[in-house]
Design a protein around this motif. Structure first.
Motif, mmCIF file in Angstrom:
data_model
loop_
_atom_site.group_PDB
_atom_site.id
_atom_site.type_symbol
_atom_site.label_atom_id
_atom_site.label_comp_id
_atom_site.label_asym_id
_atom_site.label_seq_id
_atom_site.Cartn_x
_atom_site.Cartn_y
_atom_site.Cartn_z
ATOM 1 N N ILE A 1 46.335 27.971 -39.185
ATOM 2 C CA ILE A 1 45.309 28.446 -38.262
ATOM 3 C C ILE A 1 44.123 28.976 -39.056
ATOM 4 C CG2 ILE A 1 44.743 30.319 -36.666
ATOM 5 C CD1 ILE A 1 47.403 29.958 -35.376
ATOM 6 N N MET A 2 42.944 28.509 -38.697
ATOM 7 C CA MET A 2 41.712 28.988 -39.327
ATOM 8 C C MET A 2 41.365 30.350 -38.731
ATOM 9 S SD MET A 2 39.366 28.017 -41.514
ATOM 10 C CE MET A 2 38.750 26.369 -41.594
ATOM 11 N N ARG A 3 41.060 31.310 -39.570
ATOM 12 C CA ARG A 3 40.733 32.659 -39.117
ATOM 13 C C ARG A 3 39.282 32.968 -39.437
ATOM 14 N NH1 ARG A 3 44.059 34.120 -35.359
ATOM 15 N NH2 ARG A 3 44.464 36.241 -35.947
ATOM 16 N N HIS A 4 38.389 32.523 -38.604
ATOM 17 C CA HIS A 4 36.968 32.747 -38.814
ATOM 18 C C HIS A 4 36.589 34.206 -38.595
ATOM 19 C CE1 HIS A 4 36.699 28.328 -37.591
ATOM 20 N NE2 HIS A 4 36.489 28.383 -38.881
ATOM 21 N N TYR A 5 35.373 34.531 -39.007
ATOM 22 C CA TYR A 5 34.775 35.833 -38.764
ATOM 23 C C TYR A 5 33.383 35.559 -38.216
ATOM 24 C CZ TYR A 5 33.877 40.782 -39.441
ATOM 25 O OH TYR A 5 33.630 42.121 -39.228
ATOM 26 N N GLY B 1 30.050 42.767 -36.210
ATOM 27 C CA GLY B 1 30.915 41.779 -36.840
ATOM 28 C C GLY B 1 32.252 41.772 -36.123
ATOM 29 N N PHE B 2 32.831 40.568 -35.968
ATOM 30 C CA PHE B 2 34.046 40.442 -35.167
ATOM 31 C C PHE B 2 35.107 39.605 -35.876
ATOM 32 C CE2 PHE B 2 30.542 41.204 -32.369
ATOM 33 C CZ PHE B 2 31.029 42.044 -31.396
ATOM 34 N N LYS B 3 36.340 40.118 -35.839
ATOM 35 C CA LYS B 3 37.481 39.349 -36.344
ATOM 36 C C LYS B 3 38.202 38.708 -35.170
ATOM 37 C CE LYS B 3 40.326 43.508 -36.557
ATOM 38 N NZ LYS B 3 41.035 44.422 -37.427
ATOM 39 N N PRO B 4 38.980 37.680 -35.404
ATOM 40 C CA PRO B 4 39.625 36.941 -34.307
ATOM 41 C C PRO B 4 40.628 37.788 -33.518
ATOM 42 C CG PRO B 4 39.792 35.720 -36.375
ATOM 43 C CD PRO B 4 39.269 37.075 -36.712
ATOM 44 N N LEU B 5 40.645 37.545 -32.234
ATOM 45 C CA LEU B 5 41.660 38.115 -31.356
ATOM 46 C C LEU B 5 42.406 36.970 -30.662
ATOM 47 C CD1 LEU B 5 43.023 40.539 -29.991
ATOM 48 C CD2 LEU B 5 41.217 40.454 -28.263
ATOM 49 N N VAL B 6 41.662 36.087 -30.017
ATOM 50 C CA VAL B 6 42.233 34.913 -29.362
ATOM 51 C C VAL B 6 41.363 33.723 -29.721
ATOM 52 C CG1 VAL B 6 42.746 33.796 -27.151
ATOM 53 C CG2 VAL B 6 43.130 36.259 -27.426
ATOM 54 N N GLN B 7 41.965 32.630 -30.154
ATOM 55 C CA GLN B 7 41.231 31.403 -30.454
ATOM 56 C C GLN B 7 42.000 30.240 -29.827
ATOM 57 O OE1 GLN B 7 39.195 32.410 -34.757
ATOM 58 N NE2 GLN B 7 40.911 31.067 -34.762
#
Length: 127
Positions: free
Chosen positions: A1-5, A118-124
């Motif tokens: 899973i890619m974890r973008h920011y 700035g936001f980190k992933p929660l649901v993708q």
């Protein structure tokens, strides 16, 4: 899973300067991509109210003659984003591009009215 920011932002732009802002934003997007952004988006507000919620118009105290811009920049990681956030503002092209937008006599972009984070992933769900 890619974890973008992502970095997200909302800002008001005077309607009469929207075309000028758009041309600058296209060039700024290319600079962000040179420093590691995977994608850069800016959208104009269209349907801006939902009963029972606070609108972006209220959040940025938009005036009658302003449009709301909602944008986000996608990075592969927070580390890439942090490095880009250090390098992009010092790129000489940014001063050349953004300087005229922040001229007090013709203020197109007022950073003090921008909402940012700035936001980190929660649901993708796109994968």
């Amino acid at each position: 899973i890619m974890r973008h920011y992502i970095d997200g932002f909302v800002l008001p732009i005077p309607r009469i300067y929207l075309d000028e802002y758009k041309e600058v934003a296209k060039k700024v997007a290319e600079i962000w991509k040179e420093y590691g952004a995977l994608a850069y988006f800016e959208f104009i507000g269209d349907d801006m109210t939902l009963e029972g919620t606070r609108s972006f118009i209220e959040a940025v105290v938009a005036k009658e003659d302003e449009e709301i811009v909602f944008g986000w920049v996608v990075f592969p990681s927070k580390e890439v984003r942090d490095l880009a956030n250090k390098k992009v503002p010092t790129d000489p092209r940014m001063t050349e591009l953004v300087g005229p937008l922040t001229n007090p006599e013709k203020l197109i972009f007022d950073a003090s009215r921008m909402v940012y984070g700035g936001f980190k992933p929660l649901v993708q769900l796109n994968e």
